[in-house]
Scaffold this motif. Sequence first.
Motif, PDB file in Angstrom:
ATOM      1  N   ALA A 164       0.808  -1.214   0.000  1.00 57.82           N
ATOM      2  CA  ALA A 164       0.000   0.000   0.000  1.00 57.82           C
ATOM      3  C   ALA A 164       0.842   1.266   0.000  1.00 57.82           C
ATOM      4  O   ALA A 164       0.389   2.322  -0.455  1.00 57.82           O
ATOM      5  CB  ALA A 164      -0.936   0.001   1.212  1.00 57.82           C
ATOM      6  N   ARG A 165       2.075   1.143   0.503  1.00 60.70           N
ATOM      7  CA  ARG A 165       2.981   2.306   0.480  1.00 60.70           C
ATOM      8  C   ARG A 165       3.671   2.453  -0.868  1.00 60.70           C
ATOM      9  O   ARG A 165       4.477   3.361  -1.067  1.00 60.70           O
ATOM     10  CB  ARG A 165       4.027   2.183   1.592  1.00 60.70           C
ATOM     11  CG  ARG A 165       3.442   2.318   2.991  1.00 60.70           C
ATOM     12  CD  ARG A 165       4.523   2.625   4.021  1.00 60.70           C
ATOM     13  NE  ARG A 165       5.540   1.593   4.082  1.00 60.70           N
ATOM     14  CZ  ARG A 165       5.459   0.522   4.857  1.00 60.70           C
ATOM     15  NH1 ARG A 165       4.413   0.342   5.637  1.00 60.70           N
ATOM     16  NH2 ARG A 165       6.437  -0.370   4.867  1.00 60.70           N
ATOM     17  N   ALA A 170      -5.666  -3.391  -3.028  1.00 61.04           N
ATOM     18  CA  ALA A 170      -5.125  -3.649  -1.697  1.00 61.04           C
ATOM     19  C   ALA A 170      -4.734  -2.336  -1.018  1.00 61.04           C
ATOM     20  O   ALA A 170      -4.987  -2.145   0.182  1.00 61.04           O
ATOM     21  CB  ALA A 170      -3.920  -4.576  -1.790  1.00 61.04           C
ATOM     22  N   ALA A 171      -4.123  -1.437  -1.776  1.00 64.97           N
ATOM     23  CA  ALA A 171      -3.719  -0.142  -1.214  1.00 64.97           C
ATOM     24  C   ALA A 171      -4.931   0.654  -0.746  1.00 64.97           C
ATOM     25  O   ALA A 171      -4.904   1.289   0.318  1.00 64.97           O
ATOM     26  CB  ALA A 171      -2.937   0.650  -2.259  1.00 64.97           C
ATOM     27  N   ILE A 172      -6.006   0.622  -1.521  1.00 64.59           N
ATOM     28  CA  ILE A 172      -7.226   1.330  -1.134  1.00 64.59           C
ATOM     29  C   ILE A 172      -7.798   0.738   0.149  1.00 64.59           C
ATOM     30  O   ILE A 172      -8.217   1.457   1.063  1.00 64.59           O
ATOM     31  CB  ILE A 172      -8.269   1.274  -2.270  1.00 64.59           C
ATOM     32  CG1 ILE A 172      -7.783   2.075  -3.476  1.00 64.59           C
ATOM     33  CG2 ILE A 172      -9.622   1.803  -1.795  1.00 64.59           C
ATOM     34  CD1 ILE A 172      -8.680   1.949  -4.696  1.00 64.59           C
ATOM     35  N   HIS A 201      -5.717   1.720   3.115  1.00 64.18           N
ATOM     36  CA  HIS A 201      -6.011   3.120   3.432  1.00 64.18           C
ATOM     37  C   HIS A 201      -7.334   3.239   4.164  1.00 64.18           C
ATOM     38  O   HIS A 201      -7.453   3.934   5.189  1.00 64.18           O
ATOM     39  CB  HIS A 201      -6.052   3.957   2.158  1.00 64.18           C
ATOM     40  CG  HIS A 201      -6.721   5.296   2.352  1.00 64.18           C
ATOM     41  ND1 HIS A 201      -6.167   6.314   3.086  1.00 64.18           N
ATOM     42  CD2 HIS A 201      -7.933   5.743   1.942  1.00 64.18           C
ATOM     43  CE1 HIS A 201      -6.986   7.338   3.113  1.00 64.18           C
ATOM     44  NE2 HIS A 201      -8.060   7.031   2.421  1.00 64.18           N
ATOM     45  N   ASP A 202      -8.370   2.563   3.663  1.00 62.75           N
ATOM     46  CA  ASP A 202      -9.689   2.631   4.287  1.00 62.75           C
ATOM     47  C   ASP A 202      -9.658   2.129   5.716  1.00 62.75           C
ATOM     48  O   ASP A 202     -10.437   2.571   6.566  1.00 62.75           O
ATOM     49  CB  ASP A 202     -10.702   1.820   3.477  1.00 62.75           C
ATOM     50  CG  ASP A 202     -11.081   2.493   2.168  1.00 62.75           C
ATOM     51  OD1 ASP A 202     -10.718   3.679   1.987  1.00 62.75           O
ATOM     52  OD2 ASP A 202     -11.732   1.849   1.330  1.00 62.75           O
ATOM     53  N   ALA A 203      -8.758   1.177   5.975  1.00 59.21           N
ATOM     54  CA  ALA A 203      -8.654   0.623   7.333  1.00 59.21           C
ATOM     55  C   ALA A 203      -7.827   1.518   8.254  1.00 59.21           C
ATOM     56  O   ALA A 203      -7.724   1.256   9.461  1.00 59.21           O
ATOM     57  CB  ALA A 203      -8.018  -0.770   7.280  1.00 59.21           C
TER      58      ALA A 203
END
Length: 215
Positions: free
Chosen positions: A166-167, A204-206, A209-211
Amino acid sequence: MIRVLIVDDEALVRAGLRLILDPAPDIEVVAEASNGSEASQACRRHRVDVVLMDVRMPVMDGLTAAGEIGRLPGAPKVIMLTTFDLDEYVHAALRAGAVGFLLKDTPPQELAGAVRTVAAGSAMLAPAVTKRLIEEFARTPQKSAPARAQLAALTDRETTVIRAVARGLSNHEIGRTLSMSEATVKTHVSRSLSKLGLTNRVQAAILVHDAGLLD
């Protein structure tokens, strides 16, 4: 050879995209479609690596088609093309499984590069789109209980790896950071995406982020 499907409801646009891509020695335009429904059918008939697809089309729009194509076995990578630089389209396209989002005024020389980038497994967003997404993520940190519950299916190690994804780190960079082989990282990423019901690293990145796990 990267096999490409061009999807747009305007014949002139399709012809223009073909003229840009055909001269590339490593790219072959294998089919064209005028709407999302035809695109989904074409992906079933042809072996396609990358789909260049408009957002607004009759019969079935590009966002719906991206989701449908993403569920196909061996699904191709989808790049959304649009003249509308709107957040709602960017978010919807990425959540639908697209790994690229380009504006139709993208310079011709960059289009073939974008096709190569997503075919190699990376995401490709127009610079203006990337800038706004980063600004929005920084401006609106959020912690979604459903997102956290979904990520709870992962082991601690898988969670660490998916946060690195995600980074924006590559498998090589993740391996170097976590002292793991690149093959092991790839296995963790693949297993994590499967557990989460996702098709690519952008989704996966989204989710991460949402978490609220990018803090």
